[in-house]
Enzyme design. Sequence first.
Site, PDB file in Angstrom:
ATOM      1  CG  HIS A 134      -1.804   1.160   1.361  1.00 60.01           C
ATOM      2  ND1 HIS A 134      -3.115   1.164   0.934  1.00 60.01           N
ATOM      3  CD2 HIS A 134      -1.580   2.392   1.884  1.00 60.01           C
ATOM      4  CE1 HIS A 134      -3.661   2.341   1.196  1.00 60.01           C
ATOM      5  NE2 HIS A 134      -2.743   3.111   1.772  1.00 60.01           N
ATOM      6  CD  GLU A 135       2.095   3.513   3.681  1.00 58.53           C
ATOM      7  OE1 GLU A 135       2.410   4.614   3.162  1.00 58.53           O
ATOM      8  OE2 GLU A 135       1.060   3.365   4.349  1.00 58.53           O
ATOM      9  CG  HIS A 138       0.280   6.087  -0.360  1.00 52.88           C
ATOM     10  ND1 HIS A 138      -0.872   6.669  -0.819  1.00 52.88           N
ATOM     11  CD2 HIS A 138      -0.052   5.473   0.808  1.00 52.88           C
ATOM     12  CE1 HIS A 138      -1.866   6.419   0.026  1.00 52.88           C
ATOM     13  NE2 HIS A 138      -1.390   5.685   1.021  1.00 52.88           N
ATOM     14  CD  GLU A 199      -5.283   5.741   2.065  1.00 54.78           C
ATOM     15  OE1 GLU A 199      -5.413   4.620   2.580  1.00 54.78           O
ATOM     16  OE2 GLU A 199      -4.178   6.283   1.915  1.00 54.78           O
ATOM     17  CG  ASP A 203      -6.727   0.263  -0.054  1.00 55.19           C
ATOM     18  OD1 ASP A 203      -5.664   0.200   0.574  1.00 55.19           O
ATOM     19  OD2 ASP A 203      -7.794   0.665   0.452  1.00 55.19           O
TER      20      ASP A 203
END
EC number: 3.4.-.-
Length: 484
Positions: A134-135, A138, A199, A203
């Site tokens: 997930h990070e 980003h 987000e 995801d």
Amino acid sequence: MFKLKKLANGLLIASLLTSSIPSFAKNDLNLPDIGTTAASTLTIDQELIYGDAYMRMLRASQPVINDPVLAEYVQDLGHRLVANANDVKTPFHFFLINNREINAFAFFGGYVALHSGLFLHAQTESELASVVAHEIAHITQRHLARSMEEQARRSPATVAALVGSLLLAIAAPEAGIAAIHATTAGAMQSSINYTRSNEKEADRFGIDTLAKSGFDVSAMPRFFSRLADQYRYASTPPAMLLTHPLPTSRITDSRERAQQYPMRRVDTSLRYHLARSRIVARFAGIDSSAALDWFARKSKTHNTDIKQALEYGKVLVYIDSKQYDKAQPLINKLLKNDPLNTFYIDAATDLDLYTKKNEQALKRLKDGLVQLPNNPVLTINYAHALTESNKPSEAVRVLQRYTHDHPDDPTGWQLLAKAYHDNGSSDGELAARAEVYALKGMWNKALNNYTQASQLVEYGSLDQARYDARIDQLRLSRERFSAL
């Protein structure tokens, strides 16, 4: 091998640096190429500069875990995921912060920080990998740059001012908070909407990266669901839920997306559980009796592979509490079954040195390096064993090569400084300590050390030329750093 003191966490910074709030989509990964819009005001090269500056500030202000064994594990896990991620435009750096709060955050330049508390709540490697993936998303989708660009477009602030506020919040927290408030005023609703979009993307891309990397994609909704249930009625939720809120819709959407991938049986990861045991033993902030009780309770409910990791955890507790007679038979058994496991070799080396079996430690590490050439865990342990065995000149040679290959590892420079000191080289010690200062953004101290080192060596010598060249580099770095 090396342990750190605990410091308070930077919750505000984590919340600002991680895009948060939720939602999910049901279609495939054919998303619009909105990530490139950030390039209009913030280039990849600029992101790398900001990321390097931020990392130096983190080293100076946060309890970054410079443990070679855990660093190797986290880097291996992270790069396994990066190898299967989309739109990778920067190098990646993964590191741990000693903090029991459940949290993770990403920043410019491919930096991904994981709180050690994640290991206490993630029950499988796939669950931990879901947070890391997930990070990573980003960063690959440039969410921070895009969010700042959106805020700058809707308010008088510039992206440079927003980045400067974040950096200032690390260097001078009170001033930084005020600056952040000033630069973000008036754009709250648009910022919330924008982070929801971030987000959703993180995801979506994260689950795809998990699948391509061979992890269990259902681990993401499973970890989300357990976290939400555990803290549903908590008056103070963990940092991760403040920076990554988990409404029911996000959990549902992640579960639906995971179901679109083939079910995969993922074997138990011994290395994950070894890392988890190491954190419980050395970085959970509990005493030896509490740690041993944790390992004993877990051993009643887990399979043989995980029990090996729990035995390893006991070894570390026994070593740290000087119960060497209890540690020895356990580590001997673990090494017999897995002689090239760097977790075990590291612990066995510590035990050798504490029990004055230095030659045994050196032989163990030399043999290991034959099988695993240039392995950073074995190399740093070998250098440490050499310094403890009064062989500083040999340690200097090993560490010169190590710091050349791993210039961002403070542990290597700290050991090199000690080796130089033991070898009677004052200029070498000053130079090595200067590099530790530079890694923390303490430019004046670094320059002062190098200036002293230059004055100690023969005028016109190669060493003086090398030190003076480094002084010029550090001055330039200081100017760029200050300009931020």
